[in-house]
Design a protein around this motif. Structure first.
Motif, PDB file in Angstrom:
ATOM      1  N   THR A 135     -28.826  -4.329 -18.060  1.00 13.51           N
ATOM      2  CA  THR A 135     -27.510  -4.502 -17.450  1.00 13.51           C
ATOM      3  C   THR A 135     -27.273  -3.400 -16.426  1.00 13.51           C
ATOM      4  OG1 THR A 135     -26.754  -5.370 -19.556  1.00 13.51           O
ATOM      5  CG2 THR A 135     -25.058  -4.791 -17.965  1.00 13.51           C
ATOM      6  N   TYR A 136     -26.919  -3.826 -15.210  1.00 15.58           N
ATOM      7  CA  TYR A 136     -26.691  -2.874 -14.116  1.00 15.58           C
ATOM      8  C   TYR A 136     -25.356  -3.120 -13.444  1.00 15.58           C
ATOM      9  CZ  TYR A 136     -31.723  -1.838 -14.124  1.00 15.58           C
ATOM     10  OH  TYR A 136     -32.992  -1.448 -14.463  1.00 15.58           O
ATOM     11  N   GLY A 155     -27.894   5.493 -16.951  1.00  5.83           N
ATOM     12  CA  GLY A 155     -26.827   6.419 -17.328  1.00  5.83           C
ATOM     13  C   GLY A 155     -26.541   6.303 -18.811  1.00  5.83           C
ATOM     14  N   GLU A 156     -25.654   7.175 -19.299  1.00  6.15           N
ATOM     15  CA  GLU A 156     -25.344   7.175 -20.715  1.00  6.15           C
ATOM     16  C   GLU A 156     -24.598   5.911 -21.119  1.00  6.15           C
ATOM     17  OE1 GLU A 156     -23.282  10.637 -22.509  1.00  6.15           O
ATOM     18  OE2 GLU A 156     -24.950  11.768 -21.619  1.00  6.15           O
ATOM     19  N   THR A 157     -23.645   5.528 -20.266  1.00  6.60           N
ATOM     20  CA  THR A 157     -22.865   4.343 -20.602  1.00  6.60           C
ATOM     21  C   THR A 157     -23.181   3.174 -19.679  1.00  6.60           C
ATOM     22  OG1 THR A 157     -21.068   5.116 -19.200  1.00  6.60           O
ATOM     23  CG2 THR A 157     -20.945   5.678 -21.523  1.00  6.60           C
ATOM     24  N   LEU A 200     -20.804  -3.724  -5.586  1.00  3.41           N
ATOM     25  CA  LEU A 200     -20.977  -5.107  -5.136  1.00  3.41           C
ATOM     26  C   LEU A 200     -20.914  -6.063  -6.312  1.00  3.41           C
ATOM     27  CD1 LEU A 200     -23.773  -4.419  -2.511  1.00  3.41           C
ATOM     28  CD2 LEU A 200     -21.355  -4.879  -2.072  1.00  3.41           C
ATOM     29  N   ALA A 201     -21.292  -5.566  -7.489  1.00  3.15           N
ATOM     30  CA  ALA A 201     -21.277  -6.406  -8.689  1.00  3.15           C
ATOM     31  C   ALA A 201     -21.340  -5.478  -9.884  1.00  3.15           C
ATOM     32  CB  ALA A 201     -22.472  -7.345  -8.689  1.00  3.15           C
ATOM     33  N   ARG A 202     -20.708  -5.894 -10.991  1.00  3.87           N
ATOM     34  CA  ARG A 202     -20.723  -5.057 -12.186  1.00  3.87           C
ATOM     35  C   ARG A 202     -21.291  -5.804 -13.378  1.00  3.87           C
ATOM     36  NH1 ARG A 202     -15.398  -1.276 -11.327  1.00  3.87           N
ATOM     37  NH2 ARG A 202     -14.186  -3.168 -11.101  1.00  3.87           N
ATOM     38  N   PHE A 234     -27.144   2.045 -13.140  1.00  2.00           N
ATOM     39  CA  PHE A 234     -26.787   1.681 -11.770  1.00  2.00           C
ATOM     40  C   PHE A 234     -28.023   1.249 -11.003  1.00  2.00           C
ATOM     41  CE2 PHE A 234     -23.485   4.679 -13.050  1.00  2.00           C
ATOM     42  CZ  PHE A 234     -22.340   3.958 -12.738  1.00  2.00           C
ATOM     43  N   ALA A 235     -27.875   0.162 -10.249  1.00  2.00           N
ATOM     44  CA  ALA A 235     -28.860  -0.196  -9.226  1.00  2.00           C
ATOM     45  C   ALA A 235     -28.208   0.160  -7.899  1.00  2.00           C
ATOM     46  CB  ALA A 235     -29.197  -1.680  -9.284  1.00  2.00           C
ATOM     47  N   ILE A 236     -28.732   1.210  -7.260  1.00  2.46           N
ATOM     48  CA  ILE A 236     -28.133   1.676  -6.001  1.00  2.46           C
ATOM     49  C   ILE A 236     -28.871   0.986  -4.850  1.00  2.46           C
ATOM     50  CG2 ILE A 236     -27.633   3.686  -4.564  1.00  2.46           C
ATOM     51  CD1 ILE A 236     -27.785   5.343  -7.226  1.00  2.46           C
TER      52      ILE A 236
END
Ligand SMILES: *Cc1c(COP(=O)(O)O)cnc(C)c1O
Length: 425
Positions: A346-347, A307-309, A360-362, A312-314
């Motif tokens: 970084t996900y 993403g731009e900012t 679940l985690a940031r 994501f790991a879905i």
């Protein structure tokens, strides 16, 4: 135990280890578990469960004591049966949990029943089973229990859960021993309530209980509560009310991220000092500290979404499987099951549920590709038991690893089962 377990694990789960960049729990590779049972799956280590229980037993050796595992932390029959065989008692908060304990081979005479809202049916069920003690949380519950015991022609063993008003210095949602809480009876009212209990003909006064909160990292608050309880017990004795046990509840914390919880012996040392020379049996109700770091949630990455900012790991697990991050903003370590040479990025690790709170985690550094497996660590407590079917998602499978063996202790729910009790109008 094999040689691999003798080295100190870098992970909060003591029986988790990496060999050639691939994670195994005890002697079973997590990739094998994912193939065999699918994802998402909760996986628990029998050796870690056993070691956690043994630590409590050892810390209490030489004392008359009963460790009652708090079932709500993880109520799987497989987990309960491991503790039952180790001689554990159980702390329950519902008739459903009592039924689970008995189905798993637990002994009713080692069960204590906590909770502010026990129904008449639950009281009947527990009295018929012959539980060790009701931890009564209000004056009204005392009266109700007396009348149900009269109806069955038995005497109900009771302890009053008192509220010692100590600050456990933990998350406000899981602190339970302060004045503004719904739990327990006010410390100042306890003596009068014990007098009332003595006057009720179908009650047998057995003990006193407290539980001040969860994920405690400091031994001081529980020792302070112990001191207050001991003083109250002595005051009751001058009224002619003698107790056979003192229940200090649960609450010992675990390492999720960089916490440094005391070992069980260190946690109990100041408390045991308070009770030196006393003869009452000491009861404890640990939940999280027995199961939290014996388990992980195994999940697979469905998509990577740059993403731009944020990236994501879905994954195929979600907040319905593990609610703690969404509910308490809780941290769980996330590790790649098979290490990759690809550079880490970084996900945010998120599920497929239609809520922004479904994470679940940031902001975790992960070297991953679509289809890779992730292990969400320290998920053995308040993971599966807080799961739901939100978004009509079947609940995860549960597996207990024992050496080289993997036992399916709960099959993955089927979609049919999710609405089998419903019908169209
Ligand atoms: C939840 C609970 C426990 C277990 O707490 P942990 O923090 O998991 O050890 C013990 N006793 C009572 C009454 C509880 O409500």
């Amino acid at each position: 135990m094999t040689a691999t377990h003798n080295t100190v694990s870098p992970y909060p789960i003591p029986t988790l280890h990496a060999d050639n960049g691939e994670l195994s729990l005890e002697d079973v590779p997590l990739t094998q578990l994912a193939e065999q049972f699918g994802t998402p799956s909760y996986v628990y280590s029998k050796a870690a469960l056993t070691a956690a229980f043994d630590a409590w037993q050892q810390a209490l050796s030489g004392r008359r004591a009963l460790v009652c595992y708090a079932v709500k932390a993880n109520s799987n029959l497989g987990v309960l049966s491991v503790f039952a065989r180790l001689g554990a008692g159980f702390d329950i908060v519902s008739g459903g949990e009592l039924a689970r304990v008995l189905a798993a081979g637990g002994r009713a005479d080692k069960v204590v029943f906590s909770g502010v809202g026990k129904t008449r049916d639950e009281m009947r069920q527990a009295l018929r089973a012959g539980i060790r003690c009701f931890n009564v949380e209000s004056a009204a519950e005392l009266e109700r229990l007396d009348s149900i015991a009269a109806e069955l022609g038995v005497k109900a063993p009771v302890a009053l859960r008192v509220n010692p008003d100590v600050d456990p210095k933990t998350h406000p949602y899981i602190s339970t021993g302060l004045k503004g809480n719904k739990f327990g009876v006010a410390f100042a009212d306890a003596q009068a309530l014990y007098a009332r209990a003595r006057a009720l003909p179908n009650l047998h006064i057995s003990g006193i209980a407290c539980h001040i909160g969860s994920q405690l990292l400091d031994p001081a608050p529980i020792a302070e509560a112990a001191q207050k309880l001991a003083e109250l017990v002595d005051r009751l004795a001058t009224d002619g009310i003698t107790l056979d046990h003192i229940d200090l509840g649960g609450g010992l914390g675990i390492r999720y991220q960089d916490e440094t919880p005391p070992g069980v012996a260190d946690y109990l040392a100041p408390l045991l000092k308070v009770f030196e020379g006393r003869t009452e049996e000491l009861c404890f109700e640990p939940g999280r500290s027995l199961v939290g770091n014996a388990g992980l949630l195994l999940t697979r990455i469905e998509y990577l979404k740059p993403g731009e900012t944020k990236n994501f790991a879905i994954v195929d697990a979600a907040m319905n499987d593990l609610a703690r991050p969404a509910l308490y903003d809780a941290w769980h370590d996330v590790v790649e099951v098979v290490a990759r040479a690809t550079p880490a990025q970084t996900y945010d690790v998120v599920g497929p549920i239609c809520e922004s709170g479904d994470f679940l985690a940031r902001e975790r550094e992960l070297a991953v590709e679509e289809g890779d497996l992730l292990a969400i660590l320290s998920a053995g407590a308040y993971g599966m038991t807080m799961s739901s079917n939100y978004n009509t998602r079947p609940r995860a499978a549960e597996v207990i690893v024992d050496g080289e063996q993997a036992h399916l202790v709960r099959a993955r729910e089927t979609i049919d089962a999710l609405f089998a009790d419903e019908k169209p109008l």
